[in-house]
Design a protein around this motif. Structure first.
Motif, PDB file in Angstrom:
ATOM      1  N   GLN A   1      -2.188  -9.682 -10.392  1.00 54.54           N
ATOM      2  CA  GLN A   1      -1.687  -8.687  -9.832  1.00 54.54           C
ATOM      3  C   GLN A   1      -2.238  -8.409  -8.633  1.00 54.54           C
ATOM      4  O   GLN A   1      -3.217  -8.823  -8.167  1.00 54.54           O
ATOM      5  N   LEU A   2      -2.168  -7.051  -7.862  1.00 53.80           N
ATOM      6  CA  LEU A   2      -2.560  -6.911  -6.665  1.00 53.80           C
ATOM      7  C   LEU A   2      -3.863  -6.802  -6.479  1.00 53.80           C
ATOM      8  O   LEU A   2      -4.952  -7.248  -5.829  1.00 53.80           O
ATOM      9  N   HIS A   3      -4.474  -6.437  -7.710  1.00 52.29           N
ATOM     10  CA  HIS A   3      -5.970  -5.675  -7.639  1.00 52.29           C
ATOM     11  C   HIS A   3      -6.905  -6.557  -8.622  1.00 52.29           C
ATOM     12  O   HIS A   3      -7.843  -6.380  -8.545  1.00 52.29           O
TER      13      HIS A   3
ATOM     14  N   MET B   1       4.255  -0.795  -6.397  1.00 50.09           N
ATOM     15  CA  MET B   1       3.294  -1.208  -5.703  1.00 50.09           C
ATOM     16  C   MET B   1       1.673  -0.733  -5.855  1.00 50.09           C
ATOM     17  O   MET B   1       0.770  -1.174  -5.292  1.00 50.09           O
ATOM     18  N   ASP B   2       1.682   0.377  -6.748  1.00 49.01           N
ATOM     19  CA  ASP B   2       0.364   0.580  -7.205  1.00 49.01           C
ATOM     20  C   ASP B   2      -0.624  -0.515  -7.757  1.00 49.01           C
ATOM     21  O   ASP B   2      -1.588  -0.629  -7.752  1.00 49.01           O
ATOM     22  N   TYR B   3       0.159  -1.323  -8.414  1.00 48.58           N
ATOM     23  CA  TYR B   3      -0.511  -2.229  -9.303  1.00 48.58           C
ATOM     24  C   TYR B   3       0.527  -3.734  -9.125  1.00 48.58           C
ATOM     25  O   TYR B   3      -0.378  -5.094  -9.220  1.00 48.58           O
TER      26      TYR B   3
ATOM     27  N   ALA C   1       1.985  -7.121  -8.050  1.00 49.77           N
ATOM     28  CA  ALA C   1       2.445  -8.154  -6.868  1.00 49.77           C
ATOM     29  C   ALA C   1       3.669  -8.126  -6.317  1.00 49.77           C
ATOM     30  O   ALA C   1       3.775  -8.732  -5.211  1.00 49.77           O
TER      31      ALA C   1
ATOM     32  N   ARG D   1       5.900   2.074  -3.894  1.00 58.34           N
ATOM     33  CA  ARG D   1       5.480   2.448  -5.333  1.00 58.34           C
ATOM     34  C   ARG D   1       6.394   3.357  -5.976  1.00 58.34           C
ATOM     35  O   ARG D   1       7.477   3.715  -5.329  1.00 58.34           O
TER      36      ARG D   1
ATOM     37  N   ILE E   1       5.360   4.914  -9.215  1.00 60.73           N
ATOM     38  CA  ILE E   1       4.754   5.982  -9.980  1.00 60.73           C
ATOM     39  C   ILE E   1       4.498   7.250  -9.166  1.00 60.73           C
ATOM     40  O   ILE E   1       4.902   8.325  -9.737  1.00 60.73           O
ATOM     41  N   PRO E   2       4.186   7.438  -7.936  1.00 60.81           N
ATOM     42  CA  PRO E   2       3.901   8.560  -7.394  1.00 60.81           C
ATOM     43  C   PRO E   2       5.335   9.243  -7.182  1.00 60.81           C
ATOM     44  O   PRO E   2       5.320  10.485  -7.099  1.00 60.81           O
TER      45      PRO E   2
ATOM     46  N   VAL F   1      -9.737  -8.039  -5.151  1.00 60.43           N
ATOM     47  CA  VAL F   1      -9.339  -8.489  -3.797  1.00 60.43           C
ATOM     48  C   VAL F   1     -10.541  -8.787  -2.981  1.00 60.43           C
ATOM     49  O   VAL F   1     -11.632  -8.016  -3.016  1.00 60.43           O
TER      50      VAL F   1
ATOM     51  N   ARG G   1       1.367  -2.672   1.692  1.00 53.95           N
ATOM     52  CA  ARG G   1       0.855  -3.355   0.273  1.00 53.95           C
ATOM     53  C   ARG G   1      -0.646  -3.766   0.608  1.00 53.95           C
ATOM     54  O   ARG G   1      -1.334  -3.714  -0.549  1.00 53.95           O
TER      55      ARG G   1
ATOM     56  N   ARG H   1      -3.959  -2.984  -1.480  1.00 53.20           N
ATOM     57  CA  ARG H   1      -4.897  -3.701  -1.989  1.00 53.20           C
ATOM     58  C   ARG H   1      -6.377  -3.533  -1.631  1.00 53.20           C
ATOM     59  O   ARG H   1      -7.354  -3.754  -2.285  1.00 53.20           O
TER      60      ARG H   1
END
Lengths: 573, 109
Positions: free
Chosen positions: A48-50, A420-422, A424, A429, A431-432, B19, B79, B83
């Motif tokens: 995923q993103l992070h 988009m907090d997690y 890909a 986003r 959740i917010p 990242v 995005r 990241r």
């Protein structure tokens, strides 16, 4: 609940060991990422993103205390102390390291769990009504059917490389809590005129880029014929489903392009051919009985008629009373109840639970709920078999764990994808936005005045947050690098499934809460009375007054006119 | 005042999933500020070519647009900002979540 036999155990252990070797080969450079990616996805490991994310299957949303406790251990040992329960009754761990993945899968195997087929173009984790085995309106427990499908579809060689992913949901109740009409195959248990239990088979439903309400392909399939009929559908799909365009590869597009009648004929032909091969029964009835025995109702405790624990707590504690009013559902046993534990405390991340909370739920389940836990597609936890006399103690423990929010079915009980907090794939986003709405409507008495409300939020067109079927749906998009949120109205996830109507132009992130407030104001001003829910009022009044409320400065666009934001959905196809 | 200043290469670390950004020497860093900035198309292509030779260490290298800003450079797209900084939300805490993790978990945008 189902317990792994020797075959299951060996199969899962073998998969863990094979994946461990595959990871080693990737790390050593023997496998390229292109070669490794499909292997890790087959074991539920996404990037995923992070970080890597591990999606763990919770078959038909059913867990026991030991399994929940193991998930807590995994969250603490290999993640950041929490997990995220999803709209597919799974759990996702967001901060996984590649070198730990095989150890985690091994820890899951210790409690009869795995991450197999939680990704890829295969038959995914089979989902079911989260009240199954307990609901008063149930014809029959759908979980033996779901388990049968799980066993049949796991590592099924013919269906390992379908045109696209394939999702099956089962309900045993006329009130559909499993969103069956939004699945590739939806199975609704029902009785025929002779009183035999079988299935209405729905096909080609789905949300995502092209939301389509599933259609009945066969009104009644006998239990003995179920696997044969499902196999026939999958064979037709596997043969004719499009592989040239990922966005048109789901069975819903095949059904739409073929036409339901022609599709039905193809399935019937295949069904008859398979029946002649299988002598009319793909499943040995004794095997079905063996599976059903695992799902026998728990040994309900005898009720002491003189016990006033529950009634006394009701009159003494208003917080308890509010929680009882919101979070309980009717059980088939009069002195029992179904408890929904909200994972939507005000301002929290919908669906997230800390390791401490998971252990608290495990303890309660083991002490008071016949060791059964369910995960709902609405991202809450369910204790399906609870004696009413135990409710005060359970409520106290949930309060201690921060799990006693009395908001089930209310405006703050929001479904939201990770966004988009997690994720890909996300374009905005989610959740917010959910947190801001929940905080804004945090006054319990106001939320109660508003009544039943399903807000569902997705952070991209793939619609993991089910926004199409929210009474109010919110879809986050990327508009020139800035998050923008489209609102849909009038969606419904039940047996009367309706796809929500897009209201018009999208809103900036900070405009979403005021827009929702205007919708609520319009509803409260126009409803016929407190018994008319938002959805009922929307159906009676139509979109007009709500669109006017959303866009007070301009007249709504005529029906059928492309809105300013239509290009987003148009691109989605 | 921000203005587009070029492209940098980002990827995820193969082992950790973190990242990462590519430095001028071809090594990888978690710090966006240390990334090599390509001012034009050709330079960006060259950076990406170097990154693709390191697929035994990183996954999916690609170019991201960056802007000049008060903190030297920053991504132009949300995005990539996410990241870089991590989720914009405060995750639920377990009693065993370390203070460091709590700090590291949350960065407001």
């Amino acid at each position: 609940m189902y317990r792994y036999d020797e075959f299951d155990t060996e199969f899962v252990r073998e998969r863990v060991s094979r994946f461990r070797a595959q990871i080693e080969r990737r790390v050593s450079g023997a496998l390229t990422e292109d070669e490794f990616k499909p292997l890790r996805l087959q074991n539920g490991l996404y990037l995923q993103l992070h970080a890597y994310m591990l999606r763990v299957a919770i078959p038909y949303g059913t867990l026991n205390g030991a399994q929940m406790r193991q998930l807590a251990m995994i969250a603490e040992r290999w993640d950041r102390g929490f997990g995220h329960f999803t709209t597919r009754q799974n759990i996702q761990f967001n901060w996984i390291k590649l070198r730990d993945a095989a150890d985690i899968l091994s820890a899951l195997a210790d409690v009869g769990m795995h991450a197999i087929q939680t990704s890829g173009n295969c038959i995914r984790n089979v989902t079911a009504d989260h009240f199954s085995g307990a609901a008063r309106d149930e014809i029959e427990d759908p979980r033996p059917t779901a388990e049968l499908l799980r066993q049949w579809s796991t590592d099924h060689p013919e269906f390992a490389f379908l045109p696209r992913k394939f999702k099956i949901a089962v309900t045993g109740s006329p009130n559909d809590r499993a969103v069956t009409k939004a699945h590739d195959i939806g199975l609704r248990m029902q009785r025929n005129e002779r009183g035999d239990v079988g299935y209405e088979v729905i096909v080609g439903g789905g949300l995502g880029r092209t939301p389509i309400v599933g259609k009945v392909v066969r009104e009644f399939v006998k239990k003995a014929d179920l696997l044969t009929y499902v196999e026939a559908i999958l064979r037709v799909y596997n043969l004719f489903g499009r592989r040239d365009n990922k966005y048109k590869a789901r069975i819903k597009i095949l059904v739409q392009e073929t036409g339901l009648d022609d599709f039905r004929s193809q399935v019937e032909n295949e069904f008859q051919a398979l029946k002649s091969l299988n002598n009319g029964a793909a499943v040995d009835p004794s095997e079905r009985v063996r599976i059903e025995e695992y799902f026998a109702p728990p040994a309900y405790k005898t009720i002491d008629e003189t016990d006033t624990t529950f009634k006394s707590a009701l009159s003494a504690d208003s917080a308890f009373r509010e929680w009882v009013e919101r979070n309980l559902s009717e059980h088939r046993q009069p002195e029992y109840t179904i408890v929904t534990v909200s994972l939507k405390s005000i301002g929290a991340v919908p669906g997230d639970a800390s390791a401490d909370q998971m252990r608290a739920v495990a303890d309660i389940a083991e002490s008071f709920a016949h060791n059964e836990i369910r995960i709902s597609h609405e991202q809450n936890v369910v204790l399906p078999h609870v004696r009413k006399r135990d409710l005060p103690e359970i409520f106290a423990r949930l309060q201690q764990a921060g799990l006693a929010e009395a908001n089930v079915g209310l405006i703050s009980d929001i479904i939201a994808c990770p966004g988009m907090d997690y994720c890909a794939l996300a374009t905005a986003r989610s959740i917010p936005i959910a947190q801001n709405i929940a905080r804004h409507f945090s006054d319990p008495s106001y939320a109660k005045t508003i009544g039943e409300m399903k807000i569902k939020i997705s952070g991209c067109v793939n619609a993991c947050g089910h926004h199409h079927v929210g009474h109010i749906g919110i879809l986050g998009l990327d508009r020139g690098g800035v998050e923008n949120y489209q609102i849909t109205l009038g969606g419904d996830h039940t047996e009367a499934m309706t796809i929500g109507e897009r209201a018009g132009r999208g809103f900036a992130a900070d405009e979403v809460v005021p827009a929702i407030q205007r919708l609520i104001d319009a509803y409260l001003a126009r409803r016929s009375g407190p018994d008319e829910t938002f959805l009922m009022a929307y159906r009676r009044l139509g979109a007009g007054p709500f669109k006017t409320a959303l866009y007070p400065d301009k007249q709504p666009l005529p029906k059928g006119t492309q809105s300013e934001c239509a290009s987003f959905a148009g691109a989605a196809g | 005042m921000t203005e587009r200043c070029g492209h940098i290469v980002s990827a995820n670390d193969l082992f950790e999933g973190n990242v990462v950004y590519m430095k001028a020497c071809g090594a990888w860093t978690k710090s966006l500020e240390e990334a090599a900035v390509a001012a034009d198309k050709e330079a960006a292509k060259e950076l990406l070519r170097i990154a693709h030779r390191q697929v035994d260490r990183v996954v999916g290298p690609y170019l991201i647009a960056v802007l000049n800003s008060e903190r030297a450079i920053e991504p132009s797209h949300i995005r990539e900002k996410l990241r870089d900084t991590g989720p914009s939300i405060v995750p639920i805490q377990s009693s065993t979540t370390s203070h460091k993790e709590r700090e590291g978990n949350h960065v407001s945008l």
